[in-house]
Design an enzyme around this catalytic site. Structure first.
Site, PDB file in Angstrom:
ATOM      1  N   LYS A   1       3.611 -14.837   5.128  1.00 24.93           N
ATOM      2  CA  LYS A   1       3.947 -15.857   4.090  1.00 24.93           C
ATOM      3  C   LYS A   1       5.403 -15.913   4.202  1.00 24.93           C
ATOM      4  CE  LYS A   1       3.001 -18.391   0.694  1.00 24.93           C
ATOM      5  NZ  LYS A   1       1.898 -19.713   0.859  1.00 24.93           N
TER       6      LYS A   1
ATOM      7  N   ASP B   1      -6.004  -7.054   4.566  1.00 19.39           N
ATOM      8  CA  ASP B   1      -7.060  -6.479   3.626  1.00 19.39           C
ATOM      9  C   ASP B   1      -7.722  -7.555   3.206  1.00 19.39           C
ATOM     10  OD1 ASP B   1      -8.646  -4.770   2.226  1.00 19.39           O
ATOM     11  OD2 ASP B   1      -7.708  -5.364   0.430  1.00 19.39           O
TER      12      ASP B   1
ATOM     13  N   ASP C   1      -2.436 -18.167   3.780  1.00 22.60           N
ATOM     14  CA  ASP C   1      -3.051 -19.300   3.084  1.00 22.60           C
ATOM     15  C   ASP C   1      -4.001 -20.220   3.868  1.00 22.60           C
ATOM     16  OD1 ASP C   1      -0.710 -20.347   3.305  1.00 22.60           O
ATOM     17  OD2 ASP C   1      -0.578 -21.262   1.296  1.00 22.60           O
TER      18      ASP C   1
ATOM     19  N   ASP D   1     -11.748  -9.324   4.939  1.00 24.97           N
ATOM     20  CA  ASP D   1     -13.139  -9.455   4.188  1.00 24.97           C
ATOM     21  C   ASP D   1     -13.674 -10.784   4.398  1.00 24.97           C
ATOM     22  OD1 ASP D   1     -13.212  -6.911   3.350  1.00 24.97           O
ATOM     23  OD2 ASP D   1     -13.536  -7.462   1.031  1.00 24.97           O
TER      24      ASP D   1
ATOM     25  N   TYR E   1       0.839  -1.262  -0.006  1.00 22.46           N
ATOM     26  CA  TYR E   1      -0.017   0.261  -0.169  1.00 22.46           C
ATOM     27  C   TYR E   1       0.822   1.268   0.020  1.00 22.46           C
ATOM     28  CZ  TYR E   1      -4.687  -2.184   0.795  1.00 22.46           C
ATOM     29  OH  TYR E   1      -5.598  -3.076   0.515  1.00 22.46           O
TER      30      TYR E   1
HETATM   31  C1  IPM Z   1     -10.360  -1.833   3.632  1.00 16.70           C
HETATM   32  C2  IPM Z   1     -10.688  -1.377   1.934  1.00 16.70           C
HETATM   33  C3  IPM Z   1      -9.409  -0.385   1.685  1.00 16.70           C
HETATM   34  C4  IPM Z   1      -8.155  -0.957   1.718  1.00 16.70           C
HETATM   35  C5  IPM Z   1      -9.798   0.105   0.255  1.00 16.70           C
HETATM   36  C6  IPM Z   1     -11.386   0.947  -0.160  1.00 16.70           C
HETATM   37  C7  IPM Z   1      -8.642   1.040  -0.392  1.00 16.70           C
HETATM   38  O1  IPM Z   1     -10.785  -2.592   1.606  1.00 16.70           O
HETATM   39  O2  IPM Z   1     -10.481  -0.608   4.242  1.00 16.70           O
HETATM   40  O3  IPM Z   1     -10.179  -2.985   3.877  1.00 16.70           O
HETATM   41  O4  IPM Z   1      -7.905  -1.595   0.869  1.00 16.70           O
HETATM   42  O5  IPM Z   1      -7.728  -0.868   2.922  1.00 16.70           O
HETATM   43 MG    MG Z   2     -10.429  -4.104   2.655  1.00 15.79          MG
END
Ligand code: IPM
Ligand code: MG
Length: 351
Positions: A187, A244, A220, A248, A135
């Site tokens: 990793k 990240d 993984d 999710d 990032y």
């Molecule tokens: C998160 C989101 C952000 C990230 C995006 C929207 C830039 O996915 O906060 O996890 O990748 O950090």
């Molecule tokens: Mg995210």
């Protein structure tokens, strides 16, 4: 008197933030703290009208607040990346919010897609490094558009950045006092330079926290275990990009984007709290989006500000609303209105 900057953002952001602010007001009334807010209209609309994304002057203003409350960023008419990098990531980086804190908690009454798992199995926190890794944006393209094109995207891990993140995770694990287990997710079997550093620092810091079990897991395999044995996790510490991805997955096992919030934390500075869902443009103004994730973000903000009792009250209200069975469906098709859900939480807090 707390000073809170509010960035409702795009799409459904303003609607869910509105409910979050109702809840904040209720918590303040009941627990007796005071705050003031200032609104900022950064987001897609403003960018399309003025070309402005997030000026440095606004960032400097942000530094004067006790916290920032963000709705959602993302506009269908704006090329992906401009608002995300220009608002969200710029704030994270410039305010040095080096921790992305993501509780993964399944509340009673919420459905998880994982068969045979319940709230007693899904309750952990991901501490994601939030200012480095891929990032950081180092790299470039060469011979663009030719068959010889080259793309480089570097993963930056600094000793300082890794150490402060790992320390935060050990402290949090100790404070939670749940299973006293911290997993470093990486990793290191392939990316030996970057994660060699992570592992060395982790082992070093672990020596100072003898009461915490320090464990290692590959990213993984972690995806597999988060689904198969989520109860193995208490606190996870992880590099930015991997964080990240696994967060999710974490959001899904806790019942989806409807209840997932995050804190972008600078323990020594100004932190920002947000629901993790996007701006969901097609639902804008329809009053159908569940605002619980934005309300969870308020709960995290209160906790961070030190308003522990208020944070607890908000969390209890969330848990009892979900547990009541009135909210089986957290999707926009639930039949419940955004404002009704906000009212329900407010009422539970005021009881
Ligand atoms: C998160 C989101 C952000 C990230 C995006 C929207 C830039 O996915 O906060 O996890 O990748 O950090
Ligand atoms: Mg995210």
């Amino acid at each position: 008197m707390y000073k809170i900057a509010v960035l409702p953002g795009d799409g459904i952001g303003p609607e869910v933030v509105n409910e979050g602010l109702k809840v904040l007001q209720a918590a303040a009334d009941v627990c007796g703290f005071k705050y003031e807010t200032k609104d900022y209209d950064f987001g897609g609309e403003r960018y399309l009208k003025t070309g402005e994304v997030l000026p440095d002057s606004a960032l400097n203003e942000f530094r004067q607040f006790d916290a920032i409350y963000l709705g959602a960023i993302g506009h269908p008419d704006v090329e992906p990346g401009i608002l995300e990098r220009g608002i969200l990531l710029k704030t994270r980086f410039e305010l040095d919010q080096y921790i992305n804190l993501r509780p993964i908690k399944l509340y009673p009454g919420v459905e998880t897609p994982i068969k045979d798992k319940g709230p007693e199995h899904i309750d952990f926190v991901v501490v994601r490094e939030n200012t480095e890794g891929m990032y950081a944006g180092l790299g470039g393209n060469f011979k663009v558009g030719t068959p010889d094109e080259v793309a480089v995207q570097e993963m930056i891990c600094t000793r300082k950045g890794v150490e402060r993140c790992i320390r935060y995770a050990f402290e949090l694990c100790q404070a939670r006092n749940k299973d006293n287990t911290l997993h470093l997710v990486d990793k290191a079997n392939v990316l030996t330079y970057a994660f060699g550093l992570w592992r060395r620092v982790f082992a070093e810091v672990a020596n100072e926290y003898k009461d915490i079990k320090a464990e290692y897991a590959f990213v993984d395999a972690t995806c597999m275990w988060m689904v198969k044995n989520p109860e193995w996790f208490d606190v996870i510490v992880v590099e930015n990009m991997f964080g990240d991805i696994i967060t999710d997955l974490g959001a899904m096992i806790q019942g989806g984007m409807g209840v997932a919030a995050s804190g972008n934390i600078n323990p020594e500075g100004v932190s920002m709290f947000e629901p993790i869902h996007g701006s969901a443009p097609k639902y804008t103004g329809k009053n159908v989006i569940n605002p619980l994730a934005a309300i969870c973000a308020v709960q995290m903000m209160l906790d961070h500000l030190g308003e522990k009792q208020a944070a607890q009250k908000v969390e209890q209200a969330i848990a009892s609303a979900l547990g009541s069975g009135k909210m089986k469906d957290l999707s926009p098709r639930s039949g419940l209105k955004t404002s009704e859900i906000g009212d329900m939480i407010v009422e539970l807090i005021r009881q």
